[in-house]
Enzyme design. Structure first.
Site, PDB file in Angstrom:
ATOM      1  N   SER A 184      -4.611   2.787   4.355  1.00 27.81           N
ATOM      2  CA  SER A 184      -4.779   2.128   3.064  1.00 27.81           C
ATOM      3  C   SER A 184      -4.788   0.606   3.236  1.00 27.81           C
ATOM      4  O   SER A 184      -5.589  -0.105   2.618  1.00 27.81           O
ATOM      5  CB  SER A 184      -3.652   2.569   2.125  1.00 27.81           C
ATOM      6  OG  SER A 184      -3.817   2.024   0.847  1.00 27.81           O
ATOM      7  N   TYR A 200       6.413   8.122  -1.525  1.00 33.68           N
ATOM      8  CA  TYR A 200       5.091   8.323  -2.127  1.00 33.68           C
ATOM      9  C   TYR A 200       4.713   9.810  -2.124  1.00 33.68           C
ATOM     10  O   TYR A 200       4.238  10.342  -3.134  1.00 33.68           O
ATOM     11  CB  TYR A 200       4.063   7.512  -1.307  1.00 33.68           C
ATOM     12  CG  TYR A 200       2.626   7.656  -1.716  1.00 33.68           C
ATOM     13  CD1 TYR A 200       2.007   6.664  -2.490  1.00 33.68           C
ATOM     14  CD2 TYR A 200       1.860   8.764  -1.330  1.00 33.68           C
ATOM     15  CE1 TYR A 200       0.678   6.783  -2.853  1.00 33.68           C
ATOM     16  CE2 TYR A 200       0.534   8.887  -1.696  1.00 33.68           C
ATOM     17  CZ  TYR A 200      -0.053   7.897  -2.461  1.00 33.68           C
ATOM     18  OH  TYR A 200      -1.373   8.028  -2.821  1.00 33.68           O
ATOM     19  N   ARG A 202      -8.090   4.144  -4.035  1.00 31.26           N
ATOM     20  CA  ARG A 202      -9.116   4.597  -3.103  1.00 31.26           C
ATOM     21  C   ARG A 202      -9.134   6.122  -2.975  1.00 31.26           C
ATOM     22  O   ARG A 202     -10.014   6.785  -3.464  1.00 31.26           O
ATOM     23  CB  ARG A 202      -8.829   3.907  -1.746  1.00 31.26           C
ATOM     24  CG  ARG A 202      -9.926   3.928  -0.714  1.00 31.26           C
ATOM     25  CD  ARG A 202      -9.394   3.302   0.563  1.00 31.26           C
ATOM     26  NE  ARG A 202      -8.152   3.944   0.969  1.00 31.26           N
ATOM     27  CZ  ARG A 202      -8.073   5.013   1.743  1.00 31.26           C
ATOM     28  NH1 ARG A 202      -9.159   5.541   2.275  1.00 31.26           N
ATOM     29  NH2 ARG A 202      -6.900   5.567   2.034  1.00 31.26           N
ATOM     30  N   SER A 258      -1.397   9.814 -13.318  1.00 32.14           N
ATOM     31  CA  SER A 258      -2.048  10.582 -12.238  1.00 32.14           C
ATOM     32  C   SER A 258      -3.149   9.716 -11.634  1.00 32.14           C
ATOM     33  O   SER A 258      -3.658   8.790 -12.279  1.00 32.14           O
ATOM     34  CB  SER A 258      -2.643  11.876 -12.795  1.00 32.14           C
ATOM     35  OG  SER A 258      -3.729  11.542 -13.643  1.00 32.14           O
ATOM     36  N   LYS A 265       0.795  -1.241   0.000  1.00 24.97           N
ATOM     37  CA  LYS A 265       0.000   0.000   0.000  1.00 24.97           C
ATOM     38  C   LYS A 265       0.826   1.289   0.000  1.00 24.97           C
ATOM     39  O   LYS A 265       0.397   2.319   0.522  1.00 24.97           O
ATOM     40  CB  LYS A 265      -0.999   0.033   1.179  1.00 24.97           C
ATOM     41  CG  LYS A 265      -1.797  -1.215   1.385  1.00 24.97           C
ATOM     42  CD  LYS A 265      -2.262  -1.878   0.110  1.00 24.97           C
ATOM     43  CE  LYS A 265      -3.368  -1.118  -0.596  1.00 24.97           C
ATOM     44  NZ  LYS A 265      -3.692  -1.797  -1.885  1.00 24.97           N
ATOM     45  N   LYS A 294       8.115  -7.497  -8.912  1.00 21.58           N
ATOM     46  CA  LYS A 294       7.644  -6.751  -7.753  1.00 21.58           C
ATOM     47  C   LYS A 294       7.799  -7.609  -6.513  1.00 21.58           C
ATOM     48  O   LYS A 294       7.663  -8.833  -6.577  1.00 21.58           O
ATOM     49  CB  LYS A 294       6.179  -6.427  -8.075  1.00 21.58           C
ATOM     50  CG  LYS A 294       5.279  -6.070  -6.968  1.00 21.58           C
ATOM     51  CD  LYS A 294       3.899  -5.776  -7.568  1.00 21.58           C
ATOM     52  CE  LYS A 294       2.812  -6.190  -6.601  1.00 21.58           C
ATOM     53  NZ  LYS A 294       1.464  -5.929  -7.085  1.00 21.58           N
ATOM     54  N   THR A 295       8.108  -6.977  -5.392  1.00 19.18           N
ATOM     55  CA  THR A 295       8.179  -7.721  -4.130  1.00 19.18           C
ATOM     56  C   THR A 295       7.817  -6.815  -2.960  1.00 19.18           C
ATOM     57  O   THR A 295       8.052  -5.611  -3.001  1.00 19.18           O
ATOM     58  CB  THR A 295       9.585  -8.317  -3.900  1.00 19.18           C
ATOM     59  OG1 THR A 295       9.534  -9.102  -2.705  1.00 19.18           O
ATOM     60  CG2 THR A 295      10.670  -7.277  -3.773  1.00 19.18           C
ATOM     61  N   HIS A 296       7.224  -7.448  -1.947  1.00 18.54           N
ATOM     62  CA  HIS A 296       6.982  -6.731  -0.685  1.00 18.54           C
ATOM     63  C   HIS A 296       7.888  -7.278   0.418  1.00 18.54           C
ATOM     64  O   HIS A 296       7.688  -6.975   1.584  1.00 18.54           O
ATOM     65  CB  HIS A 296       5.522  -6.907  -0.246  1.00 18.54           C
ATOM     66  CG  HIS A 296       4.513  -6.296  -1.167  1.00 18.54           C
ATOM     67  ND1 HIS A 296       4.572  -4.978  -1.566  1.00 18.54           N
ATOM     68  CD2 HIS A 296       3.394  -6.805  -1.743  1.00 18.54           C
ATOM     69  CE1 HIS A 296       3.536  -4.724  -2.362  1.00 18.54           C
ATOM     70  NE2 HIS A 296       2.819  -5.810  -2.491  1.00 18.54           N
TER      71      HIS A 296
HETATM   72  P1  A3P Z   1      -5.054   4.714  -0.877  1.00 14.33           P
HETATM   73  O1  A3P Z   1      -5.680   3.468  -0.346  1.00 14.33           O
HETATM   74  O2  A3P Z   1      -4.560   5.627   0.228  1.00 14.33           O
HETATM   75  O3  A3P Z   1      -5.870   5.436  -1.867  1.00 14.33           O
HETATM   76  P2  A3P Z   1      -0.174  -0.316  -3.677  1.00 14.33           P
HETATM   77  O4  A3P Z   1      -0.216  -0.189  -5.158  1.00 14.33           O
HETATM   78  O5  A3P Z   1       1.203  -0.372  -3.109  1.00 14.33           O
HETATM   79  O6  A3P Z   1      -1.061  -1.393  -3.182  1.00 14.33           O
HETATM   80  O7  A3P Z   1      -0.714   1.046  -3.076  1.00 14.33           O
HETATM   81  C1  A3P Z   1      -2.049   1.429  -3.215  1.00 14.33           C
HETATM   82  C2  A3P Z   1      -2.190   2.856  -2.752  1.00 14.33           C
HETATM   83  O8  A3P Z   1      -1.535   3.714  -3.710  1.00 14.33           O
HETATM   84  C3  A3P Z   1      -3.645   3.299  -2.679  1.00 14.33           C
HETATM   85  O9  A3P Z   1      -3.697   4.264  -1.631  1.00 14.33           O
HETATM   86  C4  A3P Z   1      -3.821   3.893  -4.057  1.00 14.33           C
HETATM   87  O10 A3P Z   1      -4.894   4.761  -4.205  1.00 14.33           O
HETATM   88  C5  A3P Z   1      -2.488   4.645  -4.199  1.00 14.33           C
HETATM   89  N1  A3P Z   1      -2.209   4.994  -5.604  1.00 14.33           N
HETATM   90  C6  A3P Z   1      -2.209   4.185  -6.679  1.00 14.33           C
HETATM   91  N2  A3P Z   1      -1.991   4.889  -7.809  1.00 14.33           N
HETATM   92  C7  A3P Z   1      -1.845   6.177  -7.424  1.00 14.33           C
HETATM   93  C8  A3P Z   1      -1.591   7.407  -8.131  1.00 14.33           C
HETATM   94  N3  A3P Z   1      -1.488   7.440  -9.455  1.00 14.33           N
HETATM   95  N4  A3P Z   1      -1.518   8.533  -7.397  1.00 14.33           N
HETATM   96  C9  A3P Z   1      -1.636   8.517  -6.065  1.00 14.33           C
HETATM   97  N5  A3P Z   1      -1.883   7.402  -5.337  1.00 14.33           N
HETATM   98  C10 A3P Z   1      -1.975   6.243  -6.015  1.00 14.33           C
END
Ligand code: A3P
Length: 290
Positions: free
Chosen positions: A133, A188, A252, A223, A42, A101-103
């Site tokens: 998130s 981020y 989200r 975006s 996230k 990809k890795t976490h």
């Molecule tokens: P939120 O839940 O706060 O909206 P991951 O891809 O690591 O799982 O992370 C998901 C989070 O990154 C989500 O956060 C998602 O909305 C946000 N995210 C994905 N694409 C984005 C973008 N283009 N700009 C800003 N946030 C983004």
């Protein structure tokens, strides 16, 4: 769909079916031209992947838009129930140059990735927004156990009893690793605030140049507004029994500062106190404001 099995590896809860599978993952053979996107969940993984795809394809999304982000870059340590085989096997089959990809926390990364000196881009997100998130992600995905109440989930996050373990150890471990390996450590919040500046850092790291026009195109295409409408990036291509977008969207809110809508004053004080202890001595410059 039952939640993915949790296997503790050196004390870290990972989403791995068995010890045998972990041995295979740990022995994964990297290629020198692999590019790895590493994150705590996230933290902007999907976003960075899309930026990298655009960079690799010189800003031409037509070259890869038939395949959803989720299917383009295997997560080396996960076997998704809706896919025919574990992502590790998919990774072995795809041609170079691969974006993987890795976490995993840095100390559990397959050693071959270090040996091959692969380039790694790590994206970190401030703990509070990451927690919010992650909470919503637990609600919407059947891959993870129910988060229970928001308060319960906060406790679990703070004590590292969630998939991939402690956020604090993750961001610190990778921060230390960056001095020994080819790691570009990004935030981020910085990408959100000034995408152009961060994209230039990525381009430098990849030793690539692109025109200003293409960079502007990449910024637009990646975006939040555009990605959340794009079915290839908003994760709606994942079956609804895996990701239930009626509960919460995968893309989200997409901004720093949403934690303020969830933390009470008391919770915030407790979180900050615990944070100070966990991050004592760390020089990581996190920003929790918009
Ligand atoms: P939120 O839940 O706060 O909206 P991951 O891809 O690591 O799982 O992370 C998901 C989070 O990154 C989500 O956060 C998602 O909305 C946000 N995210 C994905 N694409 C984005 C973008 N283009 N700009 C800003 N946030 C983004």
């Amino acid at each position: 769909i039952t939640p993915l099995n949790v296997l503790h590896v050196h004390g870290v809860p990972l989403l791995i079916p068995s010890k045998e599978m972990w041995d295979k993952i740990y022995n994964f053979q990297a290629r020198p031209d692999d590019l790895i996107v590493a994150t705590y969940p996230k933290s902007g993984t999907t976003w960075m992947q899309e930026i990298l795809d655009m960079i690799q394809n010189d800003g031409d999304e037509e070259k890869y838009r038939q395949v959803a982000t989720f299917d383009r870059h295997p997560v080396i340590e996960v076997a998704f129930p809706h896919k025919e085989k574990p992502d590790l096997e998919i990774a072995l089959e795809i041609p170079s140059p691969r974006i993987l990809k890795t976490h995993l926390p840095s100390h559990l990364i397959p050693p071959s990735i270090w040996k091959q000196n692969c380039k790694i881009i790590y994206v970190a997100r401030n703990a509070k927004d990451c927690l919010v998130s992650y909470y919503h992600f637990h609600r919407m995905t059947s891959l993870l156990a129910d988060p229970q109440s928001w308060e319960d989930f906060c406790e679990k996050f703070m004590s590292g009893k969630v998939a991939y373990g402690s956020w604090y150890d993750h961001v610190k471990g990778w921060w230390d690793a960056k001095d020994k390996h080819q790691i570009l450590y990004l935030f981020y919040e910085d990408i959100k605030k000034n995408p152009k500046c961060e994209i230039y850092k990525v381009l430098d790291f990849l030793e690539k140049t692109l025109s200003e026009d293409i960079i502007n195109k990449i910024i637009h295409h990646t975006s939040f507004e555009v990605m959340s409408k794009n079915p290839m990036t908003n994760q709606t291509a994942v079956p609804s029994n895996i990701f239930d977008h009626t509960i919460s969207k995968f893309l989200r809110k997409g901004m720093p500062g949403d934690w303020k809508n969830y933390f009470t004053v008391a919770m915030n004080e407790k979180f900050d106190e615990h944070y100070e202890k966990k991050m004592a001595g760390a020089t990581l410059p996190f920003c929790t404001e918009i």
